[in-house]
Design a protein around this motif. Structure first.
Motif, PDB file in Angstrom:
ATOM      1  N   LEU A  32       6.860  -8.564  -2.212  1.00 38.94           N
ATOM      2  CA  LEU A  32       6.026  -9.716  -1.876  1.00 38.94           C
ATOM      3  C   LEU A  32       4.636  -9.284  -1.408  1.00 38.94           C
ATOM      4  CD1 LEU A  32       8.717 -11.874  -0.073  1.00 38.94           C
ATOM      5  CD2 LEU A  32       7.716 -12.305  -2.325  1.00 38.94           C
ATOM      6  N   LEU A  33       4.573  -8.252  -0.592  1.00 35.82           N
ATOM      7  CA  LEU A  33       3.279  -7.743  -0.122  1.00 35.82           C
ATOM      8  C   LEU A  33       2.464  -7.168  -1.276  1.00 35.82           C
ATOM      9  CD1 LEU A  33       4.435  -6.161   3.238  1.00 35.82           C
ATOM     10  CD2 LEU A  33       2.781  -8.029   2.991  1.00 35.82           C
ATOM     11  N   GLU A  34       3.124  -6.481  -2.185  1.00 34.33           N
ATOM     12  CA  GLU A  34       2.411  -5.936  -3.341  1.00 34.33           C
ATOM     13  C   GLU A  34       1.898  -7.048  -4.256  1.00 34.33           C
ATOM     14  OE1 GLU A  34       4.835  -2.842  -5.066  1.00 34.33           O
ATOM     15  OE2 GLU A  34       3.992  -1.387  -3.669  1.00 34.33           O
ATOM     16  N   SER A  35       2.612  -8.151  -4.324  1.00 26.76           N
ATOM     17  CA  SER A  35       2.114  -9.304  -5.098  1.00 26.76           C
ATOM     18  C   SER A  35       0.833  -9.840  -4.464  1.00 26.76           C
ATOM     19  CB  SER A  35       3.168 -10.420  -5.141  1.00 26.76           C
ATOM     20  OG  SER A  35       4.284 -10.012  -5.867  1.00 26.76           O
ATOM     21  N   GLU A  63      -4.311  -7.463  18.532  1.00 27.82           N
ATOM     22  CA  GLU A  63      -3.055  -6.804  18.919  1.00 27.82           C
ATOM     23  C   GLU A  63      -2.119  -6.545  17.742  1.00 27.82           C
ATOM     24  OE1 GLU A  63      -1.288  -9.008  22.120  1.00 27.82           O
ATOM     25  OE2 GLU A  63      -3.182  -9.075  23.229  1.00 27.82           O
ATOM     26  N   ARG A  64      -2.508  -6.972  16.565  1.00 30.48           N
ATOM     27  CA  ARG A  64      -1.641  -6.769  15.400  1.00 30.48           C
ATOM     28  C   ARG A  64      -1.559  -5.296  15.023  1.00 30.48           C
ATOM     29  NH1 ARG A  64      -3.071 -11.897  11.441  1.00 30.48           N
ATOM     30  NH2 ARG A  64      -2.536 -13.447  13.018  1.00 30.48           N
ATOM     31  N   ASP A  65      -0.375  -4.887  14.655  1.00 27.00           N
ATOM     32  CA  ASP A  65      -0.101  -3.535  14.140  1.00 27.00           C
ATOM     33  C   ASP A  65      -0.402  -2.431  15.150  1.00 27.00           C
ATOM     34  OD1 ASP A  65       0.643  -4.660  11.616  1.00 27.00           O
ATOM     35  OD2 ASP A  65      -1.485  -4.833  11.144  1.00 27.00           O
ATOM     36  N   LEU A  66      -0.357  -2.742  16.434  1.00 29.33           N
ATOM     37  CA  LEU A  66      -0.499  -1.672  17.431  1.00 29.33           C
ATOM     38  C   LEU A  66       0.661  -0.694  17.284  1.00 29.33           C
ATOM     39  CD1 LEU A  66      -1.736  -3.660  20.561  1.00 29.33           C
ATOM     40  CD2 LEU A  66      -3.046  -2.054  19.147  1.00 29.33           C
ATOM     41  N   LYS A  67       1.831  -1.236  16.954  1.00 25.82           N
ATOM     42  CA  LYS A  67       2.971  -0.390  16.598  1.00 25.82           C
ATOM     43  C   LYS A  67       2.942  -0.268  15.081  1.00 25.82           C
ATOM     44  CE  LYS A  67       7.927   0.039  16.821  1.00 25.82           C
ATOM     45  NZ  LYS A  67       9.197  -0.631  17.067  1.00 25.82           N
ATOM     46  N   ARG A  68       2.608   0.890  14.578  1.00 22.98           N
ATOM     47  CA  ARG A  68       2.410   1.099  13.136  1.00 22.98           C
ATOM     48  C   ARG A  68       3.723   1.020  12.374  1.00 22.98           C
ATOM     49  NH1 ARG A  68      -3.095   2.563  11.727  1.00 22.98           N
ATOM     50  NH2 ARG A  68      -4.164   2.162  13.664  1.00 22.98           N
ATOM     51  N   SER A  69       3.681   0.343  11.237  1.00 20.38           N
ATOM     52  CA  SER A  69       4.842   0.211  10.366  1.00 20.38           C
ATOM     53  C   SER A  69       4.819   1.320   9.319  1.00 20.38           C
ATOM     54  CB  SER A  69       4.808  -1.151   9.668  1.00 20.38           C
ATOM     55  OG  SER A  69       5.783  -1.204   8.660  1.00 20.38           O
ATOM     56  N   THR A  70       5.959   1.906   9.061  1.00 16.33           N
ATOM     57  CA  THR A  70       6.042   2.935   8.019  1.00 16.33           C
ATOM     58  C   THR A  70       5.937   2.309   6.626  1.00 16.33           C
ATOM     59  OG1 THR A  70       8.458   2.809   8.055  1.00 16.33           O
ATOM     60  CG2 THR A  70       7.414   4.488   9.441  1.00 16.33           C
ATOM     61  N   LEU A  71       6.183   1.019   6.528  1.00 13.87           N
ATOM     62  CA  LEU A  71       6.118   0.315   5.244  1.00 13.87           C
ATOM     63  C   LEU A  71       4.707   0.342   4.648  1.00 13.87           C
ATOM     64  CD1 LEU A  71       7.752  -1.364   3.215  1.00 13.87           C
ATOM     65  CD2 LEU A  71       7.168  -3.381   4.554  1.00 13.87           C
ATOM     66  N   ILE A  72       3.699   0.405   5.487  1.00 15.62           N
ATOM     67  CA  ILE A  72       2.309   0.360   5.025  1.00 15.62           C
ATOM     68  C   ILE A  72       2.013   1.461   4.001  1.00 15.62           C
ATOM     69  CG2 ILE A  72       1.169   1.784   6.785  1.00 15.62           C
ATOM     70  CD1 ILE A  72      -0.143  -1.566   5.760  1.00 15.62           C
ATOM     71  N   LYS A  73       2.646   2.612   4.158  1.00 22.58           N
ATOM     72  CA  LYS A  73       2.405   3.735   3.241  1.00 22.58           C
ATOM     73  C   LYS A  73       2.962   3.473   1.849  1.00 22.58           C
ATOM     74  CE  LYS A  73       2.538   6.993   7.025  1.00 22.58           C
ATOM     75  NZ  LYS A  73       3.315   8.013   7.700  1.00 22.58           N
ATOM     76  N   GLU A  74       3.900   2.544   1.744  1.00 25.72           N
ATOM     77  CA  GLU A  74       4.544   2.254   0.462  1.00 25.72           C
ATOM     78  C   GLU A  74       3.859   1.139  -0.315  1.00 25.72           C
ATOM     79  OE1 GLU A  74       8.844   1.985   0.618  1.00 25.72           O
ATOM     80  OE2 GLU A  74       8.773   2.840   2.642  1.00 25.72           O
ATOM     81  N   ILE A  75       2.939   0.422   0.311  1.00 26.54           N
ATOM     82  CA  ILE A  75       2.327  -0.742  -0.327  1.00 26.54           C
ATOM     83  C   ILE A  75       1.155  -0.306  -1.199  1.00 26.54           C
ATOM     84  CG2 ILE A  75       1.210  -2.966   0.053  1.00 26.54           C
ATOM     85  CD1 ILE A  75       2.620  -2.974   2.829  1.00 26.54           C
ATOM     86  N   ARG A  76       1.297  -0.540  -2.505  1.00 26.01           N
ATOM     87  CA  ARG A  76       0.231  -0.215  -3.445  1.00 26.01           C
ATOM     88  C   ARG A  76      -1.040  -0.966  -3.068  1.00 26.01           C
ATOM     89  NH1 ARG A  76       2.492  -1.697  -8.852  1.00 26.01           N
ATOM     90  NH2 ARG A  76       4.325  -1.794  -7.613  1.00 26.01           N
ATOM     91  N   ASN A  77      -2.167  -0.334  -3.180  1.00 21.23           N
ATOM     92  CA  ASN A  77      -3.494  -0.900  -2.937  1.00 21.23           C
ATOM     93  C   ASN A  77      -3.839  -1.083  -1.460  1.00 21.23           C
ATOM     94  OD1 ASN A  77      -4.064  -1.205  -5.761  1.00 21.23           O
ATOM     95  ND2 ASN A  77      -2.774  -3.024  -5.747  1.00 21.23           N
TER      96      ASN A  77
END
Length: 118
Positions: A32-35, A63-77
């Motif tokens: 969904l995020l890649e879409s 305050e968003r994303d102060l705790k980094r998500s590992t998912l971000i590295k997988e999202i194209r673009n």
């Protein structure tokens, strides 16, 4: 006019997408995020895209994303998350045009938006 202003580089056109908390699997969330990021690339023609993979629309922008998500590295673009967008905005030389993909908008708080833009 929009496409012409993107071509001339008058503005740095950057995109932002966020996905609310929900019960879907990580693979569905990623799809969904890649879409959303694909729409920011074409037709919106964003040169950089920032994503909040798990974020409520009413959460304060700063305050968003102060705790980094590992998912971000997988999202194209994706060039990073909201904290990266804030860092980019603070150092940008050109004016920024922010394109937002999200059903609830960037934020549900007018005051939060005003604070973010200053």
């Amino acid at each position: 006019m929009y496409i012409e202003s993107v071509r001339t580089g008058e503005y740095a056109t950057i995109g932002y997408a966020r996905k609310s908390h929900s019960n879907e699997s990580q693979s569905v969330r990623l799809r969904l995020l890649e879409s959303m990021t694909a729409i920011l690339v074409d037709p919106c023609r964003c040169s950089k895209i920032y994503v909040s993979p798990i974020c409520a629309a009413n959460s304060p922008l700063q305050e968003r994303d102060l705790k980094r998500s590992t998912l971000i590295k997988e999202i194209r673009n994706a060039h990073g998350d909201m904290q990266d967008l804030i860092s980019y905005a603070k150092t940008a030389v050109r004016p920024i045009r922010l394109v937002v993909i999200d059903y609830a908008g960037l934020t549900t708080s007018p005051q939060d938006l005003s604070d973010f833009m200053l």
